[in-house]
Design a protein around this motif. Structure first.
Motif, PDB file in Angstrom:
ATOM      1  N   PHE A   1     -21.530 -80.752  56.465  1.00 46.08           N
ATOM      2  CA  PHE A   1     -22.394 -79.922  55.613  1.00 46.08           C
ATOM      3  C   PHE A   1     -21.893 -79.909  54.167  1.00 46.08           C
ATOM      4  O   PHE A   1     -20.743 -80.216  53.885  1.00 46.08           O
ATOM      5  CB  PHE A   1     -22.478 -78.504  56.185  1.00 46.08           C
ATOM      6  N   ASP A   2     -22.779 -79.519  53.260  1.00 48.32           N
ATOM      7  CA  ASP A   2     -22.454 -79.496  51.832  1.00 48.32           C
ATOM      8  C   ASP A   2     -21.937 -78.114  51.429  1.00 48.32           C
ATOM      9  O   ASP A   2     -22.277 -77.098  52.052  1.00 48.32           O
ATOM     10  CB  ASP A   2     -23.707 -79.841  51.012  1.00 48.32           C
ATOM     11  N   SER A   3     -21.116 -78.082  50.413  1.00 44.46           N
ATOM     12  CA  SER A   3     -20.598 -76.832  49.860  1.00 44.46           C
ATOM     13  C   SER A   3     -20.189 -77.104  48.422  1.00 44.46           C
ATOM     14  O   SER A   3     -19.983 -78.257  48.048  1.00 44.46           O
ATOM     15  CB  SER A   3     -19.397 -76.333  50.678  1.00 44.46           C
TER      16      SER A   3
ATOM     17  N   GLY B   1     -31.333 -78.577  48.464  1.00 38.96           N
ATOM     18  CA  GLY B   1     -30.279 -79.474  48.022  1.00 38.96           C
ATOM     19  C   GLY B   1     -29.993 -79.392  46.548  1.00 38.96           C
ATOM     20  O   GLY B   1     -30.402 -78.448  45.859  1.00 38.96           O
ATOM     21  N   ARG B   2     -29.253 -80.376  46.057  1.00 38.62           N
ATOM     22  CA  ARG B   2     -28.838 -80.394  44.651  1.00 38.62           C
ATOM     23  C   ARG B   2     -29.961 -80.991  43.810  1.00 38.62           C
ATOM     24  O   ARG B   2     -30.153 -82.207  43.779  1.00 38.62           O
ATOM     25  CB  ARG B   2     -27.555 -81.198  44.498  1.00 38.62           C
TER      26      ARG B   2
ATOM     27  N   ARG C   1     -31.810 -84.018  48.966  1.00 37.19           N
ATOM     28  CA  ARG C   1     -31.259 -84.308  50.296  1.00 37.19           C
ATOM     29  C   ARG C   1     -30.964 -83.048  51.108  1.00 37.19           C
ATOM     30  O   ARG C   1     -30.584 -82.007  50.604  1.00 37.19           O
ATOM     31  CB  ARG C   1     -30.029 -85.177  50.179  1.00 37.19           C
ATOM     32  N   TRP C   2     -31.134 -83.234  52.391  1.00 37.44           N
ATOM     33  CA  TRP C   2     -31.002 -82.192  53.406  1.00 37.44           C
ATOM     34  C   TRP C   2     -29.544 -82.148  53.865  1.00 37.44           C
ATOM     35  O   TRP C   2     -28.994 -83.176  54.238  1.00 37.44           O
ATOM     36  CB  TRP C   2     -31.958 -82.551  54.542  1.00 37.44           C
ATOM     37  N   PHE C   3     -28.927 -80.959  53.823  1.00 35.47           N
ATOM     38  CA  PHE C   3     -27.522 -80.799  54.234  1.00 35.47           C
ATOM     39  C   PHE C   3     -26.609 -81.796  53.511  1.00 35.47           C
ATOM     40  O   PHE C   3     -25.631 -82.272  54.084  1.00 35.47           O
ATOM     41  CB  PHE C   3     -27.367 -80.982  55.749  1.00 35.47           C
TER      42      PHE C   3
ATOM     43  N   GLY D   1     -31.954 -84.900  59.057  1.00 32.90           N
ATOM     44  CA  GLY D   1     -30.786 -85.562  59.638  1.00 32.90           C
ATOM     45  C   GLY D   1     -29.521 -85.131  58.929  1.00 32.90           C
ATOM     46  O   GLY D   1     -29.349 -85.383  57.731  1.00 32.90           O
ATOM     47  N   HIS D   2     -28.644 -84.427  59.659  1.00 36.07           N
ATOM     48  CA  HIS D   2     -27.407 -83.953  59.013  1.00 36.07           C
ATOM     49  C   HIS D   2     -26.199 -84.087  59.929  1.00 36.07           C
ATOM     50  O   HIS D   2     -25.244 -83.331  59.837  1.00 36.07           O
ATOM     51  CB  HIS D   2     -27.587 -82.504  58.541  1.00 36.07           C
TER      52      HIS D   2
END
Ligand SMILES: [Zn+2]
Ligand SMILES: [Zn+2]
Length: 367
Positions: free
Chosen positions: A88-90, A116-117, A135-137, A61-62
């Motif tokens: 989204f993550d960056s 993930g992190r 965690r996803w995205f 789920g993102h």
């Protein structure tokens, strides 16, 4: 804290809604969000074909949206009660992040797709204490709650329909961003969209909003009908001489083409439908090598991959909600809501093309 989440335990398994445990609160740069709704995106389902690279068990789920219920501190820039759309993550530190291109972050695949992190992994487990993937995205939002980097949480007006906004963080952002950012298309420009799913239809809506003439290609008549409703000229994918038809509809060739299908035939058709210097953007991951026909890129034509619509989420999401308010980006018409417990039904409907954009709504209260 304990709450329900949809957990995927095997690449061929169904999702199971079960209780999960969050063992610590948000870190200094994070916020805890109570999820109001989370869209289901093709990339969630592609985990099944990731050949083990996306670790399981995981909460996917993102495309989450929700309300901030705790912050890790004042540096997050967010406060309790804020309504946020998650994207989204960056990393925020690499060359492309500094250059306002976070979708091309050096660590994009690691942060979003493949684990993930890791520094925060151990705080999230199943009810028995068993490990879940980090965690996803940056989200894992098929759940009642998500701990997310504040960097990925975009504050929105509380008057907006929060439970429907999550797909503005990925699918709709990708289609609209391709038109508005990657192509920078404007009045008088022409666009052909291959595949009228959530991404393609968002591209059509953005094109119409921007005064761009668009043609939409799909094999499903009902998807073509939607594309037509949002302003595109519909064209069945099986029509003979697709490139010639597009060229006739676009006064000699489309300036831009957006492929969401990864079909080698349609990609080559799209290149033949482009005018000289035209730009073809690909958003779907190619499953095989792409044979290009001789001359396909002649006369300045170009092809590029587009990730997340070249968006800076904090800039594009408010633009899209503004267009929605003006009646120019009716993304809510593509959404069907499901309770989180119906996640498997949502996936089946998505795979069968019965729904353009499922949004999962968590039910019940946390304990
Ligand atoms: Zn980066
Ligand atoms: Zn997505």
């Amino acid at each position: 804290m304990r709450f329900d989440a949809a957990v995927l335990r095997g690449y061929d398994a169904e999702f199971g809604v079960e209780e999960v445990l969050l063992h610590s609160g948000p870190a200094a740069d994070e916020v805890l969000v109570e999820i109001a709704g989370c869209g289901m995106c093709r990339t969630d389902l592609a985990v099944r074909r990731s050949a083990g690279r996306s670790p399981l068990p995981a909460v996917l789920g993102h495309e989450g949206a929700g309300v901030v219920v705790a912050t890790g501190g004042p540096d997050t820039g967010l406060g309790d009660g804020d309504h946020v759309v998650l994207s989204f993550d960056s990393c925020g530190r690499c060359r492309n992040c500094l250059d306002a291109a976070p979708a091309y972050c050096d660590t994009f695949t690691q942060l979003n797709l493949f684990g993930g992190r890791a520094e925060h992994a151990a705080r999230f487990t199943d009810a028995a204490g068993g490990a879940l993937a980090p965690r996803w995205f940056g989200q894992s939002a098929f759940a009642r709650y998500a701990v997310v980097p504040a960097r990925n949480a975009v504050r929105v007006d509380p008057a907006l329909p929060l439970e429907l906004l999550g797909p503005l963080g990925c699918g709709f952002l990708t289609g609209a961003g391709a038109v508005l950012n990657s192509f920078g298309a404007g009045p008088g420009d022409t666009l052909v969209v291959l595949g009228a799913g959530a991404v393609g239809l968002a591209a059509v809506m953005a094109a119409t909003a921007a005064g761009v003439l668009s043609v939409a290609v799909d094999r499903h008549p009902e998807r073509l009908a939607l594309a037509e409703r949002f302003g595109a000229t519909p064209l069945p994918a099986a029509a003979p001489d697709l490139p010639g038809r597009v060229r006739r509809l676009t006064d000699g060739g489309a300036g831009y083409a957006l492929d969401t299908t990864a079909s080698a035939r349609l990609i080559n058709d799209a290149l033949r439908a482009l005018r000289p210097t035209g730009h073809l953007g690909l958003v779907a991951r190619l499953g095989t090598a792409l044979p290009l026909e001789p001359g396909a890129l002649d006369r300045g034509r170009r092809i590029s991959h587009i990730c997340e619509g070249d968006a800076v989420p904090g800039l594009l999401i408010p633009r899209l909600t503004g267009l929605w308010r003006a009646g120019l980006f009716p993304f809510d018409e593509l959404i069907r809501t499901y309770p989180l417990a119906a996640v498997n039904e949502a996936e089946r409907d998505c795979e069968a093309g019965r729904v353009v954009k499922p949004v999962l709504i968590p039910e019940g209260k946390s304990r």
